[in-house]
Motif scaffolding. Structure first.
Motif, PDB file in Angstrom:
ATOM      1  N   ALA A 151     -18.284 -33.138  46.027  1.00 56.14           N
ATOM      2  CA  ALA A 151     -18.793 -32.060  44.839  1.00 56.14           C
ATOM      3  C   ALA A 151     -18.511 -32.818  44.192  1.00 56.14           C
ATOM      4  O   ALA A 151     -18.917 -32.003  42.213  1.00 56.14           O
ATOM      5  CB  ALA A 151     -16.559 -31.916  44.605  1.00 56.14           C
ATOM      6  N   ARG A 152     -19.783 -34.363  44.528  1.00 46.71           N
ATOM      7  CA  ARG A 152     -20.253 -35.132  43.257  1.00 46.71           C
ATOM      8  C   ARG A 152     -19.178 -35.069  41.417  1.00 46.71           C
ATOM      9  O   ARG A 152     -20.234 -34.651  40.197  1.00 46.71           O
ATOM     10  CB  ARG A 152     -21.857 -34.428  42.481  1.00 46.71           C
ATOM     11  N   ASP A 153     -18.476 -34.975  41.512  1.00 47.09           N
ATOM     12  CA  ASP A 153     -16.953 -35.343  40.633  1.00 47.09           C
ATOM     13  C   ASP A 153     -16.785 -36.849  40.379  1.00 47.09           C
ATOM     14  O   ASP A 153     -15.932 -37.252  40.767  1.00 47.09           O
ATOM     15  CB  ASP A 153     -15.657 -34.268  40.593  1.00 47.09           C
TER      16      ASP A 153
ATOM     17  N   ARG B  60     -13.157 -38.860  49.713  1.00 44.31           N
ATOM     18  CA  ARG B  60     -14.862 -37.549  50.307  1.00 44.31           C
ATOM     19  C   ARG B  60     -14.790 -37.063  49.065  1.00 44.31           C
ATOM     20  O   ARG B  60     -15.774 -36.194  49.164  1.00 44.31           O
ATOM     21  CB  ARG B  60     -13.960 -37.718  51.469  1.00 44.31           C
ATOM     22  N   ARG B  61     -13.896 -35.687  49.469  1.00 45.78           N
ATOM     23  CA  ARG B  61     -14.131 -34.503  48.068  1.00 45.78           C
ATOM     24  C   ARG B  61     -14.273 -34.419  46.903  1.00 45.78           C
ATOM     25  O   ARG B  61     -15.426 -33.947  46.927  1.00 45.78           O
ATOM     26  CB  ARG B  61     -12.502 -34.135  48.188  1.00 45.78           C
TER      27      ARG B  61
ATOM     28  N   PRO C  25     -31.124 -39.237  43.157  1.00 49.30           N
ATOM     29  CA  PRO C  25     -31.534 -38.007  43.572  1.00 49.30           C
ATOM     30  C   PRO C  25     -30.985 -38.070  45.254  1.00 49.30           C
ATOM     31  O   PRO C  25     -31.758 -38.195  46.686  1.00 49.30           O
ATOM     32  CB  PRO C  25     -33.129 -38.390  44.200  1.00 49.30           C
ATOM     33  N   ILE C  26     -29.776 -37.825  45.747  1.00 46.52           N
ATOM     34  CA  ILE C  26     -29.384 -38.418  46.857  1.00 46.52           C
ATOM     35  C   ILE C  26     -27.869 -37.229  46.755  1.00 46.52           C
ATOM     36  O   ILE C  26     -27.050 -37.075  45.658  1.00 46.52           O
ATOM     37  CB  ILE C  26     -28.389 -39.509  46.371  1.00 46.52           C
ATOM     38  N   ASP C  27     -27.980 -36.164  47.701  1.00 45.91           N
ATOM     39  CA  ASP C  27     -27.037 -35.266  47.619  1.00 45.91           C
ATOM     40  C   ASP C  27     -25.865 -35.279  48.726  1.00 45.91           C
ATOM     41  O   ASP C  27     -26.435 -35.747  49.920  1.00 45.91           O
ATOM     42  CB  ASP C  27     -27.271 -33.693  47.755  1.00 45.91           C
ATOM     43  N   ILE C  28     -24.531 -36.082  48.773  1.00 48.38           N
ATOM     44  CA  ILE C  28     -23.782 -36.507  49.983  1.00 48.38           C
ATOM     45  C   ILE C  28     -23.081 -35.132  50.583  1.00 48.38           C
ATOM     46  O   ILE C  28     -22.692 -34.103  49.581  1.00 48.38           O
ATOM     47  CB  ILE C  28     -22.716 -36.647  48.854  1.00 48.38           C
ATOM     48  N   ILE C  29     -23.722 -35.008  51.736  1.00 45.87           N
ATOM     49  CA  ILE C  29     -23.117 -33.281  52.639  1.00 45.87           C
ATOM     50  C   ILE C  29     -22.208 -33.408  52.787  1.00 45.87           C
ATOM     51  O   ILE C  29     -20.913 -33.207  52.646  1.00 45.87           O
ATOM     52  CB  ILE C  29     -23.984 -33.615  53.675  1.00 45.87           C
ATOM     53  N   ASP C  30     -21.765 -35.013  53.641  1.00 45.88           N
ATOM     54  CA  ASP C  30     -20.459 -35.623  53.586  1.00 45.88           C
ATOM     55  C   ASP C  30     -20.280 -36.674  54.092  1.00 45.88           C
ATOM     56  O   ASP C  30     -20.938 -37.116  54.387  1.00 45.88           O
ATOM     57  CB  ASP C  30     -20.218 -34.553  55.755  1.00 45.88           C
TER      58      ASP C  30
END
Length: 131
Positions: A16-18, A11-12, A62-67
């Protein structure tokens, strides 16, 4: 590390897109299966390095995972198998539109490494990524 510890790290790393760290959570012979894959996504990735390569190659989507919100966690009789009912809270970065994607995910985690990650995501819950 317990399977739940591994899932929290996952999840983390995704938030963080890591994607290198995400791939490192997999066993060398780990597998991702996407039985309902759409939009040219593969239905199966085999091996940590294939998972890494795919994750890095598609990191510009184009996706930013918020949680990632666990709705329900199911531990099975097999201590290596965990089933999650999950809602991904995300944002389409091109349009700024927030969305949620619901899914069921099945994991087999052995010795702190993901051996299998099977993602049953409803394709209708993900926005068009070509915009």
């Amino acid at each position: 590390m317990t399977p739940l510890d591994v899932l929290e790290l996952r999840r983390r790393h995704l938030i963080a897109r890591d994607f290198d760290a995400f791939a490192d959570l997999f066993a060398e012979d780990g597998v991702i299966e996407l039985p309902f894959a759409v939009g040219g996504l593969p239905t199966r990735l085999e091996g940590r390095e294939a998972i890494r390569e795919f994750s890095l190659r598609t990191s510009d989507r184009p996706i930013d995972i918020i949680d990632l919100h666990t709705v329900q966690l199911h531990q099975t009789a097999d201590p290596e198998v965990v089933i999650l009912e999950l809602t991904t809270e995300a944002r389409h970065t091109t349009t700024g539109t927030p969305f949620e994607a619901r899914c069921i995910q099945v994991f087999r985690i052995h010795n702190g490494k993901i051996k299998l990650f099977r993602d049953y995501v409803g394709a209708h819950t993900i926005p068009n990524l070509t915009n």
